[in-house]
Design a protein around this motif. Structure first.
Motif, short mmCIF file in Angstrom:
data_model
loop_
_atom_site.label_atom_id
_atom_site.label_comp_id
_atom_site.label_asym_id
_atom_site.label_seq_id
_atom_site.Cartn_x
_atom_site.Cartn_y
_atom_site.Cartn_z
N ARG A 161 34.21 41.00 -27.21
CA ARG A 161 33.51 41.41 -28.93
C ARG A 161 34.74 42.18 -30.19
O ARG A 161 34.15 42.37 -31.02
CB ARG A 161 32.37 41.83 -28.62
CG ARG A 161 31.53 42.50 -29.53
CD ARG A 161 30.26 43.51 -29.06
NE ARG A 161 30.55 44.59 -28.44
CZ ARG A 161 30.33 44.71 -27.08
NH1 ARG A 161 29.98 44.07 -26.14
NH2 ARG A 161 30.93 46.54 -26.49
N GLY A 162 35.14 43.29 -29.58
CA GLY A 162 36.38 44.19 -30.59
C GLY A 162 36.48 43.46 -31.18
O GLY A 162 37.37 43.76 -32.48
N ALA A 163 37.63 42.07 -30.82
CA ALA A 163 38.10 41.36 -31.72
C ALA A 163 37.50 40.32 -32.83
O ALA A 163 38.20 40.65 -33.86
CB ALA A 163 38.91 40.20 -30.14
N PHE A 164 36.46 39.92 -31.71
CA PHE A 164 35.95 39.10 -33.02
C PHE A 164 35.15 40.03 -34.52
O PHE A 164 35.21 40.07 -35.56
CB PHE A 164 34.41 38.79 -32.80
CG PHE A 164 34.71 37.20 -30.89
CD1 PHE A 164 35.98 37.25 -31.76
CD2 PHE A 164 33.65 37.27 -30.55
CE1 PHE A 164 36.51 36.10 -30.52
CE2 PHE A 164 34.08 35.84 -29.95
CZ PHE A 164 35.56 35.72 -29.71
N ILE A 165 34.87 41.82 -33.95
CA ILE A 165 34.34 42.64 -35.15
C ILE A 165 35.35 42.63 -35.59
O ILE A 165 35.86 42.55 -36.94
CB ILE A 165 33.73 43.55 -34.58
CG1 ILE A 165 32.17 43.38 -33.46
CG2 ILE A 165 33.27 44.71 -35.87
CD1 ILE A 165 31.84 44.15 -32.74
N ALA A 166 36.51 43.00 -35.39
CA ALA A 166 38.10 43.43 -36.56
C ALA A 166 38.65 42.52 -36.42
O ALA A 166 38.78 42.45 -37.80
CB ALA A 166 38.68 43.92 -35.19
N ALA A 167 37.84 41.09 -36.63
CA ALA A 167 38.94 39.65 -37.28
C ALA A 167 37.72 39.76 -38.38
O ALA A 167 38.35 39.62 -39.60
CB ALA A 167 38.63 38.52 -36.74
N LEU A 365 44.49 41.75 -31.96
CA LEU A 365 44.91 41.26 -30.88
C LEU A 365 45.00 42.61 -29.50
O LEU A 365 44.92 41.94 -28.22
CB LEU A 365 46.56 40.89 -30.87
CG LEU A 365 46.82 39.71 -31.85
CD1 LEU A 365 48.63 39.65 -31.69
CD2 LEU A 365 46.79 38.63 -31.47
N LEU A 366 45.01 43.87 -29.73
CA LEU A 366 45.12 44.39 -28.99
C LEU A 366 43.83 45.14 -28.15
O LEU A 366 43.23 46.12 -27.42
CB LEU A 366 46.18 45.65 -29.10
CG LEU A 366 47.80 45.14 -29.25
CD1 LEU A 366 48.79 46.37 -29.76
CD2 LEU A 366 48.24 44.74 -27.76
N ILE A 367 42.66 45.67 -29.26
CA ILE A 367 41.45 46.24 -28.94
C ILE A 367 40.50 45.68 -27.79
O ILE A 367 39.83 46.95 -26.75
CB ILE A 367 40.33 45.85 -30.47
CG1 ILE A 367 39.55 46.96 -30.41
CG2 ILE A 367 39.72 44.37 -30.62
CD1 ILE A 367 38.45 46.99 -31.35
N GLY A 371 41.87 48.91 -25.29
CA GLY A 371 40.33 49.55 -26.01
C GLY A 371 40.17 50.14 -26.80
O GLY A 371 41.19 50.83 -27.88
N ARG A 372 39.19 50.61 -27.75
CA ARG A 372 38.78 51.30 -28.85
C ARG A 372 39.44 53.27 -29.45
O ARG A 372 40.19 53.13 -29.83
CB ARG A 372 37.80 50.85 -29.85
CG ARG A 372 36.81 49.92 -29.91
CD ARG A 372 36.10 49.16 -28.87
NE ARG A 372 35.85 48.13 -28.43
CZ ARG A 372 35.92 47.18 -28.08
NH1 ARG A 372 36.91 46.90 -27.47
NH2 ARG A 372 34.68 45.97 -28.45
N PHE A 373 39.25 53.95 -28.41
CA PHE A 373 39.62 55.03 -27.60
C PHE A 373 40.74 55.21 -28.44
O PHE A 373 41.31 55.91 -29.28
CB PHE A 373 38.79 55.25 -27.17
CG PHE A 373 38.83 56.80 -27.34
CD1 PHE A 373 38.14 58.12 -27.58
CD2 PHE A 373 40.25 57.68 -26.17
CE1 PHE A 373 38.59 59.52 -27.20
CE2 PHE A 373 40.63 58.76 -25.82
CZ PHE A 373 39.71 59.74 -26.34
N ALA A 374 41.24 54.48 -27.27
CA ALA A 374 43.47 54.68 -27.41
C ALA A 374 43.74 54.67 -28.86
O ALA A 374 44.61 54.77 -29.34
CB ALA A 374 43.69 53.46 -26.46
#
Length: 542
Positions: A161-167, A365-367, A371-374
């Motif tokens: 999910r994170g990668a898709f929203i970030a994309a 690529l890395l989220i 993780g988002r926090f890091a």
């Protein structure tokens, strides 16, 4: 009692990455492509506007927009965006994501074209018309932030999910890149067709009449990608989470997602009815229960976005100095108007290509791995480091032999903004709030960011002016200077690290886990919670 997860939502959470994920990224992302193009292309043509409309001797600095006009032309879209984020974020929770999604896009198409058709018999009239349409363009752009993020988060599986929203957000980088490329092509074409002499004492002498078409065409091009996306946006079904959890229509949710996922899904109307009758999860935005459960989360998302955008949008403080220092933009007196547009566009395109775009895609690529926090903490940390590294030895960087190092530092600040909080502040608010308040809370967070952008773009534009009147731009009051402004920005980034501690990690969890929509309070004030797809229960004190 822990709440039961609906089959349709569980199917979305565990779905393998499929073609519909990529089509959703493109459809939502093209809105962001257009947003970035429209917001950033104005900076490419402001100098041209000054040459065309403020060439007369009565201007404070002939050939340059007066400070108040420049601030209005550049900033009015930000004001519209802030208002649009709040209004359309709220409307997306009231009417549904899909219904509002088309409105924002049509507003962007109409106002992009109208901006290029700005009219008037005097310079002030043209600028006033331009500002009017830029405000409403920003209003439409503002709606795209909460809606695109919410739609993508509600369509995605929990693993990626994170990668898709970030994309979706990363399409901004391509929008900035496209703005520079369109300006290069249009200015080069007009420069070849209508040659003009070099800049002379009279700013109008080096500005061919046809130059008036250049800025209009550049602004109007923003309507094209938005118009091409409209049909596909209208074909997207409403998200299952809105249909099931907010509209309470189990049959429609199952039917829509059965077509999307290409699997048979049970409607489960009895389960939705049971969930609707349960107490404890129907609180509103202005309730004590929301403050208790999500108050610190909302404080974290708003403050971090606000602080980031102050730093991010103030980076144009020294952009012109960098471009001039390395010879990408010669002194204005050596160029005609079209040549100046060409040089500015080329410089901004190179910055976007080398640091802005790669930063976004590193996040994609890395989220979901680190993780988002890091990523957010790391981004703020390195932005702080590079701001202080630019500020403390600022005199050192002004020497010609050190200018390349200054450019590298500047590019790295941009890189870690995008491989850092500029992406994560967009992603997290779309994940951690309840479905019925998700779009609203994202809109509030994004609006806080735009308030920061206004402070960064204009507060620091004035603050960076030197105290010495002979060194200030015409019409500006005394400020604290670039060096002190950079020190302040470094401190702002350090504050961003501190407020990041309020933002929860959302990697690998379902939206219902994160927002506590699959939990129920007992009489002792504890919450029994079941992670999606698991059979074990855990008790969490609240």
């Amino acid at each position: 009692m822990a709440r039961e997860q609906l089959q349709v939502l569980n199917a979305l959470d565990v779905a393998k990455t499929q073609w519909y994920h990529f089509t959703a990224i493109v459809i939502a992302g093209m809105g962001f492509f257009t947003d970035a193009y429209d917001l950033f292309c104005i900076s490419l043509v402001t100098k041209l506007l000054g040459r065309i409309y403020y060439h007369h001797d009565g201007a404070a600095k002939p050939g340059t927009l007066p400070p108040n006009v420049s601030a209005a032309v550049n900033g009015v879209a930000f004001c519209g965006t802030l208002a649009g984020q709040l209004f359309f974020g709220w409307l997306g929770d009231k009417l549904g994501r899909k219904k509002v999604y088309g409105m924002t896009l049509m507003l962007m198409v109409i106002c992009s074209v109208a901006s290029g058709l700005s009219f008037g018999d005097r310079p002030k009239a043209v600028m006033a018309t331009l500002c009017f349409f830029r405000f409403w363009l920003g209003f439409g752009i503002g709606g795209d932030y909460p809606l695109s993020a919410t739609i993508m988060s509600e369509y995605a599986n929990k693993k990626t999910r994170g990668a898709f929203i970030a994309a979706v957000f990363a399409m901004q980088g391509f929008g900035i890149l496209a703005g520079g490329m369109v300006a290069i092509i249009v200015s080069a074409a007009f420069k070849a067709a209508y040659p003009a002499p070099a800049y002379q004492d009279n700013a109008l002498a080096s500005t061919v009449p046809q130059a008036d078409y250049v800025w209009r065409l550049i602004l109007m091009f923003g309507a094209l990608p938005a118009a091409l996306t409209y049909y596909w946006r209208m074909k997207m079904p409403e998200t299952a989470r809105y249909t099931a959890l907010v509209a309470k229509n189990a049959k429609q949710a199952a039917s829509d997602m059965s077509k999307v996922l290409q699997v048979e899904l049970e409607a489960e109307p009895e389960k939705i009815q049971r969930l609707a009758q349960e107490k404890g999860n129907d609180f509103g935005l202005f309730s004590k229960e929301f403050v208790r459960r999500h108050g610190l989360h909302l404080l974290g998302t708003t403050t971090t976005w606000f602080l980031l955008d102050i730093a991010f949008y103030s980076q144009n403080l020294f952009q012109k100095d960098i471009f001039s220092a390395i010879g990408w933009i010669p002194a204005a007196k050596t160029m005609n108007a079209l040549e100046e547009v060409f040089r500015i566009a080329r410089a901004q395109t190179l910055i976007a290509l080398c640091s802005t775009v790669p930063g976004y895609w590193f996040t994609v690529l890395l989220i979901d791995r680190i993780g988002r926090f890091a990523i957010q903490l790391m981004g703020f940390f390195f932005m702080t480091v590079f701001m202080f590294a630019l500020a403390i030895p600022y005199t050192h960087w002004t020497h010609r032999e050190n200018r390349i190092g200054f450019v590298i530092m500047y590019s790295l600040t941009f890189f870690f903004a995008n491989f850092g909080p500029n992406a994560t502040t967009f992603v997290v608010p779309a994940e951690i709030f309840p479905a019925r308040l998700r779009s609203t809370c994202h809109g509030i967070s994004a609006a806080a960011g735009k308030a920061g952008a206004i402070v960064g773009a204009f507060g620091f534009l004035y603050a960076a002016q030197p105290k010495d009147p002979s060194k200030r731009d015409a019409g500006y009051p005394a400020g604290i200077g670039v060096k002190n402004s950079l020190i302040v920005l470094g401190c702002i980034n350090a504050l961003g690290m501190l407020f990041t501690l309020l933002v929860p990690e959302s990697k690998g969890k379902s939206l219902e886990e994160l927002s506590a929509e699959n939990e129920n309070e007992d009489e002792n004030g504890t919450v029994e919670m079941r992670p999606t797809g698991a059979n074990d229960f855990r008790t969490v004190p609240v």
